[in-house]
Design a protein around this motif. Structure first.
Motif, PDB file in Angstrom:
ATOM      1  N   ALA A   1     -11.060  19.762  19.331  1.00 59.41           N
ATOM      2  CA  ALA A   1     -10.065  20.048  18.358  1.00 59.41           C
ATOM      3  C   ALA A   1      -8.571  19.371  18.747  1.00 59.41           C
ATOM      4  O   ALA A   1      -7.781  19.645  18.207  1.00 59.41           O
ATOM      5  CB  ALA A   1      -9.691  21.831  18.229  1.00 59.41           C
ATOM      6  N   GLY A   2      -8.724  18.591  19.854  1.00 63.33           N
ATOM      7  CA  GLY A   2      -7.697  17.990  20.089  1.00 63.33           C
ATOM      8  C   GLY A   2      -6.903  18.495  21.237  1.00 63.33           C
ATOM      9  O   GLY A   2      -5.838  18.198  21.421  1.00 63.33           O
ATOM     10  N   LEU A   3      -7.404  19.585  21.735  1.00 62.90           N
ATOM     11  CA  LEU A   3      -6.616  20.537  22.800  1.00 62.90           C
ATOM     12  C   LEU A   3      -7.041  19.914  24.197  1.00 62.90           C
ATOM     13  O   LEU A   3      -8.038  19.815  24.394  1.00 62.90           O
ATOM     14  CB  LEU A   3      -7.039  21.750  22.617  1.00 62.90           C
ATOM     15  CG  LEU A   3      -6.618  22.357  21.271  1.00 62.90           C
ATOM     16  CD1 LEU A   3      -7.179  24.154  21.354  1.00 62.90           C
ATOM     17  CD2 LEU A   3      -5.079  22.339  21.041  1.00 62.90           C
ATOM     18  N   THR A   4      -6.110  19.987  25.119  1.00 59.38           N
ATOM     19  CA  THR A   4      -6.287  19.552  26.523  1.00 59.38           C
ATOM     20  C   THR A   4      -6.200  20.764  27.208  1.00 59.38           C
ATOM     21  O   THR A   4      -5.086  21.735  27.493  1.00 59.38           O
ATOM     22  CB  THR A   4      -5.218  18.639  26.970  1.00 59.38           C
ATOM     23  OG1 THR A   4      -4.901  17.532  25.923  1.00 59.38           O
ATOM     24  CG2 THR A   4      -5.443  18.109  28.379  1.00 59.38           C
ATOM     25  N   VAL A   5      -7.212  20.913  27.736  1.00 58.73           N
ATOM     26  CA  VAL A   5      -7.681  22.310  28.538  1.00 58.73           C
ATOM     27  C   VAL A   5      -8.475  21.749  29.868  1.00 58.73           C
ATOM     28  O   VAL A   5      -9.624  21.000  29.547  1.00 58.73           O
ATOM     29  CB  VAL A   5      -8.386  23.390  28.078  1.00 58.73           C
ATOM     30  CG1 VAL A   5      -8.402  24.635  28.870  1.00 58.73           C
ATOM     31  CG2 VAL A   5      -7.574  23.981  26.701  1.00 58.73           C
ATOM     32  N   THR A   6      -8.081  21.690  30.959  1.00 63.93           N
ATOM     33  CA  THR A   6      -8.870  21.487  32.109  1.00 63.93           C
ATOM     34  C   THR A   6     -10.022  22.233  32.578  1.00 63.93           C
ATOM     35  O   THR A   6      -9.875  23.368  32.365  1.00 63.93           O
ATOM     36  CB  THR A   6      -7.783  21.212  33.294  1.00 63.93           C
ATOM     37  OG1 THR A   6      -7.557  22.281  33.828  1.00 63.93           O
ATOM     38  CG2 THR A   6      -6.734  20.300  33.208  1.00 63.93           C
ATOM     39  N   ASP A   7     -10.825  21.637  33.266  1.00 67.72           N
ATOM     40  CA  ASP A   7     -12.147  22.658  33.836  1.00 67.72           C
ATOM     41  C   ASP A   7     -11.362  23.414  34.766  1.00 67.72           C
ATOM     42  O   ASP A   7     -11.919  24.855  34.600  1.00 67.72           O
ATOM     43  CB  ASP A   7     -13.129  21.573  34.534  1.00 67.72           C
ATOM     44  CG  ASP A   7     -14.274  22.216  34.835  1.00 67.72           C
ATOM     45  OD1 ASP A   7     -14.841  23.051  34.089  1.00 67.72           O
ATOM     46  OD2 ASP A   7     -14.679  22.336  36.147  1.00 67.72           O
ATOM     47  N   ASP A   8     -10.415  23.319  35.656  1.00 71.65           N
ATOM     48  CA  ASP A   8      -9.797  24.151  36.432  1.00 71.65           C
ATOM     49  C   ASP A   8      -9.160  25.384  35.740  1.00 71.65           C
ATOM     50  O   ASP A   8      -9.229  26.531  36.105  1.00 71.65           O
ATOM     51  CB  ASP A   8      -8.752  23.507  37.246  1.00 71.65           C
ATOM     52  CG  ASP A   8      -9.392  22.629  38.396  1.00 71.65           C
ATOM     53  OD1 ASP A   8     -10.358  22.631  38.641  1.00 71.65           O
ATOM     54  OD2 ASP A   8      -8.662  21.868  38.965  1.00 71.65           O
ATOM     55  N   GLU A   9      -8.657  25.214  34.408  1.00 75.04           N
ATOM     56  CA  GLU A   9      -8.070  26.170  33.674  1.00 75.04           C
ATOM     57  C   GLU A   9      -9.265  26.958  33.172  1.00 75.04           C
ATOM     58  O   GLU A   9      -8.971  28.412  33.081  1.00 75.04           O
ATOM     59  CB  GLU A   9      -7.219  25.579  32.664  1.00 75.04           C
ATOM     60  CG  GLU A   9      -6.594  26.703  31.744  1.00 75.04           C
ATOM     61  CD  GLU A   9      -5.520  26.101  30.704  1.00 75.04           C
ATOM     62  OE1 GLU A   9      -5.128  26.867  29.934  1.00 75.04           O
ATOM     63  OE2 GLU A   9      -5.399  24.890  30.540  1.00 75.04           O
ATOM     64  N   ILE A  10     -10.371  26.596  32.656  1.00 78.90           N
ATOM     65  CA  ILE A  10     -11.302  27.419  32.152  1.00 78.90           C
ATOM     66  C   ILE A  10     -11.992  27.901  33.233  1.00 78.90           C
ATOM     67  O   ILE A  10     -12.184  29.185  33.226  1.00 78.90           O
ATOM     68  CB  ILE A  10     -12.462  26.228  31.486  1.00 78.90           C
ATOM     69  CG1 ILE A  10     -11.806  25.588  30.195  1.00 78.90           C
ATOM     70  CG2 ILE A  10     -13.620  27.059  31.287  1.00 78.90           C
ATOM     71  CD1 ILE A  10     -12.590  24.626  29.733  1.00 78.90           C
ATOM     72  N   GLN A  11     -12.171  27.477  34.381  1.00 83.67           N
ATOM     73  CA  GLN A  11     -12.916  28.094  35.407  1.00 83.67           C
ATOM     74  C   GLN A  11     -11.768  29.487  35.945  1.00 83.67           C
ATOM     75  O   GLN A  11     -12.382  30.408  36.229  1.00 83.67           O
ATOM     76  CB  GLN A  11     -13.187  27.299  36.924  1.00 83.67           C
ATOM     77  CG  GLN A  11     -14.187  26.315  36.571  1.00 83.67           C
ATOM     78  CD  GLN A  11     -15.726  27.060  35.925  1.00 83.67           C
ATOM     79  OE1 GLN A  11     -16.002  28.048  36.633  1.00 83.67           O
ATOM     80  NE2 GLN A  11     -16.354  26.248  35.098  1.00 83.67           N
ATOM     81  N   ALA A  12     -10.581  29.115  36.252  1.00 84.37           N
ATOM     82  CA  ALA A  12      -9.749  30.203  36.665  1.00 84.37           C
ATOM     83  C   ALA A  12      -9.618  31.410  35.342  1.00 84.37           C
ATOM     84  O   ALA A  12      -9.766  32.547  35.822  1.00 84.37           O
ATOM     85  CB  ALA A  12      -8.281  29.677  36.561  1.00 84.37           C
TER      86      ALA A  12
END
Length: 127
Positions: A99-110
């Motif tokens: 969808a063109g969103l920048t979300v890091t793996d660290d943000e997802i894991q947190a």
């Protein structure tokens, strides 16, 4: 010289330590019951966490209520492919990036960790 032998355990059919054995059987059953209950709560908390993170991602994706609920179900189902949260994190990363969103793996894991804490509390409160 005389030797005296004594038995400390009853032979089969004799009584004596049956009460002790019954106590151990009862404790074993109690531990099994507790383990099963803990596993059920863990499963329910994980499913709840997955639903919550699905709703979190749906908000980022700009979905409406019904679409978000449907998307959250797909996230819950994604976790059934393999044990652990990696399926969920991978699905979210692909969907958000698509969808063109920048979300890091660290943000997802947190977010997964934070929502697991919330889900565990909610599940224990309901129980």
């Amino acid at each position: 010289m005389s030797t005296t032998w004594s038995r400390s355990l009853p032979l089969s059919g004799e009584s004596g330590h049956n009460g002790t054995i019954a106590v151990f059987d009862h404790r074993e059953k109690a531990f099994e019951t507790k383990f099963a209950r803990d596993e059920e709560l863990k499963f329910r908390a994980t499913a709840r966490r997955n639903k919550l993170i699905g709703l979190w991602a749906a908000r980022k994706l700009g979905m409406g209520d019904q679409e978000a609920a449907d998307y959250a179900r797909t996230v819950v189902l994604a976790d059934l492919n393999r044990v652990g949260g990696r399926d969920v994190a991978a699905k979210l990363a692909v969907d958000l990036a698509g969808a063109g969103l920048t979300v890091t793996d660290d943000e997802i894991q947190a977010t997964l960790r934070d929502l697991m804490t919330r889900a565990e509390l909610e599940v224990r409160t309901e129980a």
